[in-house]
Design an enzyme around this catalytic site. Structure first.
Site, PDB file in Angstrom:
ATOM      1  N   HIS A 176       0.659  -1.268  -0.116  1.00 22.96           N
ATOM      2  CA  HIS A 176      -0.012  -0.077  -0.214  1.00 22.96           C
ATOM      3  C   HIS A 176       0.763   1.397  -0.205  1.00 22.96           C
ATOM      4  O   HIS A 176       0.368   2.382  -0.127  1.00 22.96           O
ATOM      5  CB  HIS A 176      -1.019  -0.082   1.270  1.00 22.96           C
ATOM      6  CG  HIS A 176      -2.277   0.472   0.786  1.00 22.96           C
ATOM      7  ND1 HIS A 176      -2.466   1.451  -0.260  1.00 22.96           N
ATOM      8  CD2 HIS A 176      -3.371   0.852   1.738  1.00 22.96           C
ATOM      9  CE1 HIS A 176      -3.704   1.988  -0.049  1.00 22.96           C
ATOM     10  NE2 HIS A 176      -4.305   1.553   1.085  1.00 22.96           N
ATOM     11  N   ASP A 178      -1.975   1.861  -4.872  1.00 29.21           N
ATOM     12  CA  ASP A 178      -3.055   2.769  -4.134  1.00 29.21           C
ATOM     13  C   ASP A 178      -4.343   1.712  -4.429  1.00 29.21           C
ATOM     14  O   ASP A 178      -4.204   0.741  -5.051  1.00 29.21           O
ATOM     15  CB  ASP A 178      -3.641   4.068  -4.811  1.00 29.21           C
ATOM     16  CG  ASP A 178      -2.604   5.220  -4.760  1.00 29.21           C
ATOM     17  OD1 ASP A 178      -1.811   5.283  -3.457  1.00 29.21           O
ATOM     18  OD2 ASP A 178      -2.491   6.214  -5.360  1.00 29.21           O
TER      19      ASP A 178
END
Length: 454
Positions: free
Chosen positions: A425, A429
């Site tokens: 992450h 995204d």
């Protein structure tokens, strides 16, 4: 008699040390030339170290879990005085013998030559199990057995039940058999060296149990076992710790209708399996990944989080998580973008077998840019795969099942499979991760798209 020192050979270019994972011999054992003495591990490659002479083991260079330098003492072997000097274990790590003034090999002075039992009384490992042997007598205890005084006599068989804090010596197969039968091995007298319990000892106890028999015919379990984490398992633990601690994972689970791709796979296998080999679902998924990352190259990448650099790769090198007898390893199918379905299937099969046999080469176990993990028929409805650091994405395959699916008018039986995909992450995204998963879903649900050049 001559005392020959066999050193740890050079086990790979640029390798300065290796972890000792297993002994195949014990002090006092007679070995022949080319017998395997023990196994060491460097990175993910296990290497067996053979003996270059015949004789008796008089010293071991460490215990499982120890890290040995290349050229360090591995074992010492006592051989006939008239025997020729042993050939080196390798060209870069020759064996050496302790030489006297006239160049003749001589025994080392003192009872604590390298590899012999330590002075603090700690136990040598049980060959084949890695378990500690019964503790040696302390300085204030009774006189040691003949085998401990001279190093030549065989240990006395054990004829008594062990105490609760003592661990019986037995091979893994004997331990498993005893567990299955509910037998406490501490109650069984072992007739092998140092009281080692054999299958024959277990047979004799089953035929005529002496103590501890309950009304059910099973002895109460009071045993426990401490297992040192070493070798492949330690490397897996270290890598998983890095992945879990450094990478903030986001996992997306999506249901995929694989009816069409399974129908295509069955038809291709029926017509081409004999000549080209059998296809599994993995080559189709691999091709889908190649098509998907062509549109999102940031997912086919590795992240050097210490340097703060993302390396995007044009080549798609797919790691295939593979379960082996020694633990999980990840062989790499290189240049998946250039492989046909059958070429990909053949390479997956070759690498998986090589990894299970412990013969995978170093460059076959590194360099992946994205990975696939699958539990095959044992797979669950959903999993949360851990990313193979330093990659930024991994695709998990879960088990297939025929389920009723509503088509707008009626429920239809469809072959369904969930994909569990995890992403770094820090780099990917949530939106980009979802786009990637939906692209995989569209390609697998419409497999003709896999073969259209855009």
């Amino acid at each position: 008699m001559a005392r020959i020192t066999i050193t740890l050979p050079d086990v790979g270019e640029g390798i300065a040390e290796a972890e000792l994972t297993e002994w195949n011999v014990a002090l006092g054992d007679e070995v022949q030339e080319d017998d395997v003495l023990g196994t060491v591990m460097t990175d993910k490659a296990a290497v067996e170290v053979p003996s270059s002479v015949s004789g008796k083991i008089v010293a071991l260079g460490g215990e499982p879990g120890d890290t040995l330098a290349i050229g360090a003492t591995f074992v010492e072997i006592e051989t006939d005085a008239d025997a020729p000097v042993a050939a080196p274990a390798s060209e870069t790590a020759p064996q050496s013998a302790q030489a006297g003034p006239e160049g003749k090999p001589q025994p080392e002075p003192g009872p604590e030559a390298p590899g012999t039992a330590p002075a603090d009384g700690s136990a040598d490992p049980d060959p084949g199990t890695g378990a500690p042997a019964p503790p040696q007598p302390s300085a204030g205890s009774a006189e040691p057995r003949a085998s401990q005084r001279s190093g030549t006599a065989k240990p006395e068989p054990r004829t008594r039940a062990l105490q609760p804090n003592e661990r019986p010596l037995a091979a893994p197969a004997v331990r498993q058999r005893a567990r299955d039968a509910g037998i406490d091995l501490r109650l069984v007298a072992g007739t092998g060296p140092a009281g080692r319990i054999s299958h024959q000892d277990l047979d004799a106890w089953i035929a005529n149990p002496q103590i501890g028999q309950s009304g059910t015919g099973r002895a109460p379990r009071t045993d426990s076992e401490d297992i040192k984490v070493l070798g492949m398992r330690r490397r897996i633990a270290e890598k998983m710790s890095i992945s879990a601690s450094r990478i903030p994972h986001i996992t997306i689970i999506e249901e995929v209708d694989v009816t069409a791709v399974e129908t295509l796979r069955a038809e291709l296998n029926a017509s081409h399996a004999a000549a080209r080999g059998k296809l599994t679902v993995l080559p189709f998924l691999m091709r889908a990944i190649v098509r998907a990352v062509a549109e999102q190259p940031q997912l086919n990448a590795t992240f050097d989080d210490e340097a703060g650099v993302i390396h995007q790769s044009g080549a798609v090198h797919v790691g295939i998580a593979t379960q082996t007898p020694n633990g999980l390893t990840v062989p790499v199918v290189r240049h998946a973008e250039a492989l046909s379905l059958w070429e990909a299937a053949a390479e997956i099969g070759r690498l998986a077998q090589s990894a299970r046999d412990g013969k995978a080469k170093r460059d076959e176990l590194s360099g992946s840019t994205i990975s696939i993990t699958s539990l095959g028929p044992l797979g669950a409805l959903a999993t949360t795969p851990i990313i193979n650091h330093p990659e930024v994405a991994i695709v998990g395959v879960n088990k297939m099942a025929v389920r009723p699916v509503w088509d707008g008018q009626a429920f239809q039986p469809r072959t369904m499979m969930n994909l569990s995909s995890s992403f770094d992450h820090r780099i990917i995204d949530g939106w980009d991760a979802a786009v990637f998963v939906q692209k995989l879903k569209a390609l697998l649900e419409n497999p003709a798209l896999l073969f259209i050049d855009e």
